[in-house]
Design a protein around this motif. Sequence first.
Motif, PDB file in Angstrom:
ATOM      1  N   PHE A   1       0.842  -1.200   0.000  1.00 16.06           N
ATOM      2  CA  PHE A   1       0.000   0.000   0.000  1.00 16.06           C
ATOM      3  C   PHE A   1       0.876   1.248   0.000  1.00 16.06           C
ATOM      4  CE2 PHE A   1       0.666  -1.418   4.360  1.00 16.06           C
ATOM      5  CZ  PHE A   1       1.031  -0.264   5.030  1.00 16.06           C
ATOM      6  N   ALA A   2       0.311   2.333  -0.519  1.00 19.56           N
ATOM      7  CA  ALA A   2       1.040   3.605  -0.608  1.00 19.56           C
ATOM      8  C   ALA A   2       0.150   4.721  -0.067  1.00 19.56           C
ATOM      9  CB  ALA A   2       1.447   3.865  -2.053  1.00 19.56           C
ATOM     10  N   ASP A   3       0.633   5.956  -0.208  1.00 17.42           N
ATOM     11  CA  ASP A   3      -0.105   7.072   0.373  1.00 17.42           C
ATOM     12  C   ASP A   3      -1.398   7.399  -0.374  1.00 17.42           C
ATOM     13  OD1 ASP A   3       0.956   8.190  -1.913  1.00 17.42           O
ATOM     14  OD2 ASP A   3       2.190   9.661  -0.867  1.00 17.42           O
ATOM     15  N   ASN A   4      -1.607   6.814  -1.551  1.00 15.24           N
ATOM     16  CA  ASN A   4      -2.853   7.018  -2.280  1.00 15.24           C
ATOM     17  C   ASN A   4      -3.818   5.841  -2.118  1.00 15.24           C
ATOM     18  OD1 ASN A   4      -1.437   5.128  -3.756  1.00 15.24           O
ATOM     19  ND2 ASN A   4      -1.809   6.090  -5.751  1.00 15.24           N
ATOM     20  N   ASP A   5      -3.519   4.946  -1.191  1.00 19.85           N
ATOM     21  CA  ASP A   5      -4.377   3.785  -0.952  1.00 19.85           C
ATOM     22  C   ASP A   5      -5.727   4.240  -0.388  1.00 19.85           C
ATOM     23  OD1 ASP A   5      -4.503   0.665  -0.420  1.00 19.85           O
ATOM     24  OD2 ASP A   5      -5.229   1.651   1.401  1.00 19.85           O
ATOM     25  N   GLY A   6      -6.813   3.638  -0.874  1.00 20.30           N
ATOM     26  CA  GLY A   6      -8.143   4.046  -0.464  1.00 20.30           C
ATOM     27  C   GLY A   6      -8.412   3.884   1.010  1.00 20.30           C
ATOM     28  N   TYR A   7      -7.885   2.828   1.626  1.00 21.88           N
ATOM     29  CA  TYR A   7      -8.142   2.594   3.040  1.00 21.88           C
ATOM     30  C   TYR A   7      -7.290   3.502   3.921  1.00 21.88           C
ATOM     31  CZ  TYR A   7     -10.642  -1.368   1.192  1.00 21.88           C
ATOM     32  OH  TYR A   7     -11.520  -2.141   0.483  1.00 21.88           O
ATOM     33  N   VAL A   8      -6.077   3.786   3.461  1.00 20.46           N
ATOM     34  CA  VAL A   8      -5.239   4.755   4.162  1.00 20.46           C
ATOM     35  C   VAL A   8      -5.929   6.113   4.169  1.00 20.46           C
ATOM     36  CG1 VAL A   8      -3.064   6.044   4.005  1.00 20.46           C
ATOM     37  CG2 VAL A   8      -3.069   3.553   3.722  1.00 20.46           C
ATOM     38  N   GLU A   9      -6.527   6.472   3.037  1.00 20.93           N
ATOM     39  CA  GLU A   9      -7.243   7.740   2.904  1.00 20.93           C
ATOM     40  C   GLU A   9      -8.523   7.743   3.730  1.00 20.93           C
ATOM     41  OE1 GLU A   9      -8.338  11.454   0.857  1.00 20.93           O
ATOM     42  OE2 GLU A   9      -6.535  10.269   0.490  1.00 20.93           O
ATOM     43  N   GLN A  10      -9.208   6.628   3.703  1.00 21.94           N
ATOM     44  CA  GLN A  10     -10.541   6.552   4.299  1.00 21.94           C
ATOM     45  C   GLN A  10     -10.533   6.764   5.802  1.00 21.94           C
ATOM     46  OE1 GLN A  10     -14.072   4.015   2.754  1.00 21.94           O
ATOM     47  NE2 GLN A  10     -12.788   2.668   3.968  1.00 21.94           N
TER      48      GLN A  10
ATOM     49  N   PHE B   1      -2.663   4.413  14.106  1.00 21.18           N
ATOM     50  CA  PHE B   1      -2.391   4.040  12.721  1.00 21.18           C
ATOM     51  C   PHE B   1      -1.246   4.843  12.112  1.00 21.18           C
ATOM     52  CE2 PHE B   1      -6.399   1.980  13.143  1.00 21.18           C
ATOM     53  CZ  PHE B   1      -6.515   1.066  12.112  1.00 21.18           C
ATOM     54  N   TYR B   2      -1.219   6.148  12.363  1.00 17.26           N
ATOM     55  CA  TYR B   2      -0.352   7.041  11.599  1.00 17.26           C
ATOM     56  C   TYR B   2       0.879   7.518  12.365  1.00 17.26           C
ATOM     57  CZ  TYR B   2      -4.370   7.179   8.474  1.00 17.26           C
ATOM     58  OH  TYR B   2      -5.393   6.835   7.627  1.00 17.26           O
ATOM     59  N   CYS B   3       1.121   6.970  13.548  1.00 16.63           N
ATOM     60  CA  CYS B   3       2.291   7.379  14.330  1.00 16.63           C
ATOM     61  C   CYS B   3       3.108   6.167  14.753  1.00 16.63           C
ATOM     62  CB  CYS B   3       1.864   8.157  15.581  1.00 16.63           C
ATOM     63  SG  CYS B   3       0.980   9.678  15.239  1.00 16.63           S
ATOM     64  N   LYS B   4       4.356   6.418  15.108  1.00 21.70           N
ATOM     65  CA  LYS B   4       5.199   5.372  15.669  1.00 21.70           C
ATOM     66  C   LYS B   4       4.650   4.927  17.026  1.00 21.70           C
ATOM     67  CE  LYS B   4       9.576   7.193  13.787  1.00 21.70           C
ATOM     68  NZ  LYS B   4      10.914   7.731  14.178  1.00 21.70           N
ATOM     69  N   ASP B   5       5.159   3.805  17.498  1.00 23.93           N
ATOM     70  CA  ASP B   5       4.872   3.421  18.870  1.00 23.93           C
ATOM     71  C   ASP B   5       5.438   4.483  19.808  1.00 23.93           C
ATOM     72  OD1 ASP B   5       4.147   1.657  21.086  1.00 23.93           O
ATOM     73  OD2 ASP B   5       6.303   1.333  21.295  1.00 23.93           O
ATOM     74  N   TYR B   6       4.711   4.754  20.872  1.00 25.69           N
ATOM     75  CA  TYR B   6       5.128   5.801  21.814  1.00 25.69           C
ATOM     76  C   TYR B   6       6.369   5.354  22.585  1.00 25.69           C
ATOM     77  CZ  TYR B   6       4.611   9.534  25.297  1.00 25.69           C
ATOM     78  OH  TYR B   6       4.804  10.628  26.099  1.00 25.69           O
TER      79      TYR B   6
ATOM     80  N   VAL C   1       3.868   1.967  10.213  1.00 21.01           N
ATOM     81  CA  VAL C   1       3.204   3.264  10.375  1.00 21.01           C
ATOM     82  C   VAL C   1       2.584   3.625   9.030  1.00 21.01           C
ATOM     83  CG1 VAL C   1       3.501   5.701  10.945  1.00 21.01           C
ATOM     84  CG2 VAL C   1       4.878   3.964  12.118  1.00 21.01           C
ATOM     85  N   TRP C   2       1.272   3.838   9.005  1.00 17.85           N
ATOM     86  CA  TRP C   2       0.622   4.176   7.744  1.00 17.85           C
ATOM     87  C   TRP C   2       1.071   5.558   7.267  1.00 17.85           C
ATOM     88  CZ3 TRP C   2      -5.201   2.532   7.170  1.00 17.85           C
ATOM     89  CH2 TRP C   2      -5.279   1.129   7.144  1.00 17.85           C
ATOM     90  N   PRO C   3       1.152   5.755   5.942  1.00 19.33           N
ATOM     91  CA  PRO C   3       1.579   7.054   5.411  1.00 19.33           C
ATOM     92  C   PRO C   3       0.484   8.111   5.569  1.00 19.33           C
ATOM     93  CG  PRO C   3       0.872   5.634   3.621  1.00 19.33           C
ATOM     94  CD  PRO C   3       0.850   4.777   4.865  1.00 19.33           C
ATOM     95  N   ILE C   4       0.902   9.362   5.636  1.00 17.32           N
ATOM     96  CA  ILE C   4      -0.065  10.455   5.560  1.00 17.32           C
ATOM     97  C   ILE C   4      -0.672  10.400   4.158  1.00 17.32           C
ATOM     98  CG2 ILE C   4      -0.430  12.937   5.698  1.00 17.32           C
ATOM     99  CD1 ILE C   4       0.398  11.604   8.342  1.00 17.32           C
ATOM    100  N   PRO C   5      -1.995  10.413   4.029  1.00 13.65           N
ATOM    101  CA  PRO C   5      -2.610  10.263   2.698  1.00 13.65           C
ATOM    102  C   PRO C   5      -2.164  11.335   1.707  1.00 13.65           C
ATOM    103  CG  PRO C   5      -4.249  10.003   4.435  1.00 13.65           C
ATOM    104  CD  PRO C   5      -2.999  10.482   5.098  1.00 13.65           C
ATOM    105  N   GLN C   6      -2.105  10.950   0.455  1.00 13.96           N
ATOM    106  CA  GLN C   6      -1.671  11.852  -0.605  1.00 13.96           C
ATOM    107  C   GLN C   6      -2.533  13.107  -0.656  1.00 13.96           C
ATOM    108  OE1 GLN C   6       1.019  11.661  -2.848  1.00 13.96           O
ATOM    109  NE2 GLN C   6       0.360  13.756  -3.200  1.00 13.96           N
ATOM    110  N   SER C   7      -3.832  12.948  -0.440  1.00 17.73           N
ATOM    111  CA  SER C   7      -4.729  14.103  -0.509  1.00 17.73           C
ATOM    112  C   SER C   7      -4.377  15.137   0.551  1.00 17.73           C
ATOM    113  CB  SER C   7      -6.177  13.653  -0.336  1.00 17.73           C
ATOM    114  OG  SER C   7      -6.357  13.010   0.921  1.00 17.73           O
TER     115      SER C   7
END
Length: 522
Positions: A99-108, A174-179, A502-508
Amino acid sequence: RDRYKTNYMKNIMKVALLMLLAGSIASCNLDKYPDGDAIPEEQAFTTFKDAGQFRLSLYYFARQCFSSYTVIPVNMQAEGINATLDYGNQMGFQYTWTFADNDGYVEQLWTYCYGGIYQINYFIQKANELIERDNSLEEGNENKMTESEREQLNLYIGEARLFRAMINHQLATFYCKDYNPETAKTDWGIILTDKVDVNARNKRSTLFDTYDFINKDLTAGKEALERYYNELGNPTQYYYLSPLTAQCLEAKILLHTDQYEAAATAAAAIADASILINNADAFADMWKNNTNGTEILFQFYASLNEGRSQYGSMFCEDPYNDGKQVQPLYLPSAWLLNLYASNDIRSQVYFRSDVPILSGTTLYTGVKYIAKYPGNPALNTTATTNELMQNVVVYRSADFVLMAAEAYAQANNLDGANKYLEKLLTARIPGYTYTPYASIDEVFAAIKQERLKEMFMEGNRIADLKRWGDAMDRTGQDPQASSLVVTTGLYLNIPATDYRFVWPIPQSEKTSNPNISDQLNW
């Protein structure tokens, strides 16, 4: 064939506001949501009645942040499953870690969460304005709120603060490293906002500031809920947030921020008050009918009209709807199935082989499929069609029993770790005699395995692996039948250091917000 509808929710903030301002949120039931013509914003929130109506939209938008559309995709990254020949690359980018930053679930997930946060910020602002106006009214004014209404409005604000904490925690997970307490003040957190501004382009906070923000909301929400339900003696309402919901989030945050002794105490309090199901029929009933019983601590309302979430379509859809076969896109691996004892009630409920597996035009018997989300009959629009819909469950007690065990293990408390692991195992395996583990390493390894088995397909696994610093390793996890699965992703091994945990920040978001151009995950 896309069994999960991907909704990119373009301009969700503005759309959400229009829904919020719609003129027909006026029911006191959770199954009534916006329709009708929009009304001007300045007229939309002027009375206590308006506040009660708008409160329901908070539940509507918060529910989306924890639904199947956000929970199921992250499961595809984990172990114990095999993509079938029929999977058609559904959630395949998650399954293969491509998956990449334009992935639909990452965006959703991102858009659902920030859409919900916008709603919450708007509600809090308007509720506080309503209080200020009410303070200026003299006693006896017919428009002045009653004491009971003021108490309820403070409850609604507390709910909004707690929801914001829950949603921000979801984003951080989802979008951050482990604390890591040693690096939290330099690691990137999420974009924080408590303002109503659809044009704002904020920078990311640090992870330390993210959790500080979350904890302030949690504290405010918890205090408001405890005052309303405990101090004022009002009965907790089913399907609404409660002091217990706040306690659940508090325990999670303590564990996720490495405050192990406090996390153990918080999770143990929830675990001690919970009676775990030890009967396969009752356990199956909980998953099928979403009966609250003793294990579901908080779930959202659902009806035929709204709130249903389709968890099972990837695993047990019947293409002909005659009960004679299922055509799964993913199957449980033989390795996973072998982790369960033969009399483990989870094995009996989570997996079934009562009907053949359809692959292409061929039927295969004796193959187990994932049946954890079999569909709630009460949520089918027609009695003859299983639409595989369920309530959205957020917290259940077994999670906190295992969290207590883990936190005690992390705090080097062997007795505590054994106590809560025993509580789970003796409930799930009839007649089981627990032998305490003699070392922290041994009990922790057992706890990790039980989290995989108990919480399978509930959206926890990648967060667990990230928290433990463990790899996602499918090496040697053979399928039940090699003729039914694709080889892609079959024996994938993703080291704990891989950036894709860590999921990428969405492209949008990257495109619309230049202020985070130097704050990206990858």
